[in-house]
Design an enzyme around this catalytic site. Structure first.
Site, PDB file in Angstrom:
ATOM      1  N   GLU A  78      -4.115  11.541  -3.972  1.00  0.00           N
ATOM      2  CA  GLU A  78      -4.711  12.253  -5.099  1.00  0.00           C
ATOM      3  C   GLU A  78      -6.200  12.551  -4.898  1.00  0.00           C
ATOM      4  O   GLU A  78      -6.814  13.247  -5.710  1.00  0.00           O
ATOM      5  CB  GLU A  78      -4.508  11.443  -6.379  1.00  0.00           C
ATOM      6  CG  GLU A  78      -3.044  11.374  -6.807  1.00  0.00           C
ATOM      7  CD  GLU A  78      -2.804  10.436  -7.978  1.00  0.00           C
ATOM      8  OE1 GLU A  78      -3.726   9.661  -8.317  1.00  0.00           O
ATOM      9  OE2 GLU A  78      -1.705  10.492  -8.551  1.00  0.00           O
ATOM     10  N   GLU A 109       8.024  -4.789   6.644  1.00  0.00           N
ATOM     11  CA  GLU A 109       6.795  -5.469   6.238  1.00  0.00           C
ATOM     12  C   GLU A 109       6.484  -6.695   7.099  1.00  0.00           C
ATOM     13  O   GLU A 109       5.357  -7.198   7.099  1.00  0.00           O
ATOM     14  CB  GLU A 109       6.856  -5.874   4.767  1.00  0.00           C
ATOM     15  CG  GLU A 109       7.801  -7.000   4.440  1.00  0.00           C
ATOM     16  CD  GLU A 109       7.701  -7.417   2.978  1.00  0.00           C
ATOM     17  OE1 GLU A 109       7.632  -8.629   2.735  1.00  0.00           O
ATOM     18  OE2 GLU A 109       7.685  -6.534   2.101  1.00  0.00           O
TER      19      GLU A 109
END
Length: 299
Positions: A78, A109
């Site tokens: 953004e 992960e």
């Protein structure tokens, strides 16, 4: 880990009336956001350090896995439309690759070796700021990336939800969102994720403030991509330059939809002079306006 614990208050939540369960979840997430108040000074320290370290060429690098990684990518994505932060000065390291943004790959992960390789491949160095996010604060991928980035000289910021966690120790600046046990045990997409989202929003926005990409609370470095944003931009030019609607619209059009340039054109500068003034002040509109006012006063 607190984020993995069962909270005795919610052990029978699946038997509660739905409205009561929803109320409990909302209340819990409000408390998660409130937990960030203790981190105000640390977030400000991180923002100021990051803004300075980035200079003219440094990159913001977001690192994470699972929910934490997806929130990190969302925050970074953004920054271009909101603040005009260049795409080439953004990087994302997500356990399992960016494709896991929509499809979970939880095993990734644990892959610390890949994280170290990706930090090296990205050429992370002293001008870069690396933000690692992990609710547990011990995710191997994120921890290895932050450790490697710090060794490479980057400014490292760790965001975690468990006090005393390895990520907070490994990063140069550790930010703790102490959200405690989840309403649904271990579901860190809830309280922990909500707090991470608010913390990341606050941190990145504060960095942009210190980079001079906001003027009087307005997104003057915003990229105009639709009619709504063009109307907003015209209003900014009108408000800052104190001109009428038609003058603001014409100035913005002459500036090729560059808001800061449009403001200076609306104030009467030629396009060449306005471009030179912004360049001299590293695209900081406030500094450019101050210099313009000083020059006028001394004329």
């Amino acid at each position: 880990m607190n984020t993995e614990a069962r909270d005795p208050r919610y052990v029978e939540i699946d038997r509660w009336p739905t409205s009561v369960a929803v109320a409990a979840m909302i209340e819990a997430q409000i408390s998660a956001v409130a937990s960030l108040q203790s981190q105000t000074e640390r977030i400000a320290e991180a923002a100021e350090g990051a803004a300075e370290r980035l200079g003219d060429t440094g990159r913001l690098v977001y690192v994470g896995a699972g929910t934490s990684g997806r929130l990190a990518v969302q925050d970074g994505a953004e920054l271009f439309p909101t603040f005009g932060w260049p795409h080439e000065r953004l990087a994302f390291l997500m356990a399992g690759g960016i494709e896991v943004f929509t499809k979970a790959a939880e095993m990734a992960e644990d892959d610390a070796d890949t994280a170290r390789q990706e930090i090296a491949a990205a050429g992370i160095g002293r001008d870069d700021v690396v933000i690692g996010v992990a609710a547990s604060g011990r995710t191997p991928y994120t921890l290895a990336a932050i450790t490697s980035a710090r060794e490479a000289g980057a400014l490292t910021i760790g965001v975690a939800n468990n006090p005393g966690s390895a990520l907070l120790e490994a990063a140069e600046i550790g930010l703790l969102a102490r959200t405690g046990a989840e309403v649904i045990a271990g579901s860190t997409r809830m309280k922990a994720g909500t707090a991470q989202k608010v913390l990341l929003n606050t941190l990145s926005t504060a960095i942009m403030l210190r980079r001079g990409l906001v003027y009087d609370g307005m997104m003057v470095n915003m990229k105009i991509s639709n009619e709504k944003l063009q109307s907003r931009a015209e209003q900014m030019v009108q408000d800052i330059a104190r001109v009428d609607t038609d003058t603001a619209a014409a100035a913005l059009d002459s500036a090729d939809l560059d808001i800061k340039l449009g403001v200076l054109l609306a104030l009467g500068l030629s396009k060449v002079a306005a471009i030179q003034l912004l360049h001299a002040h590293k695209q900081n509109l406030r500094q450019a306006l101050n210099a313009m006012q000083k020059a006028t006063a001394n004329a």
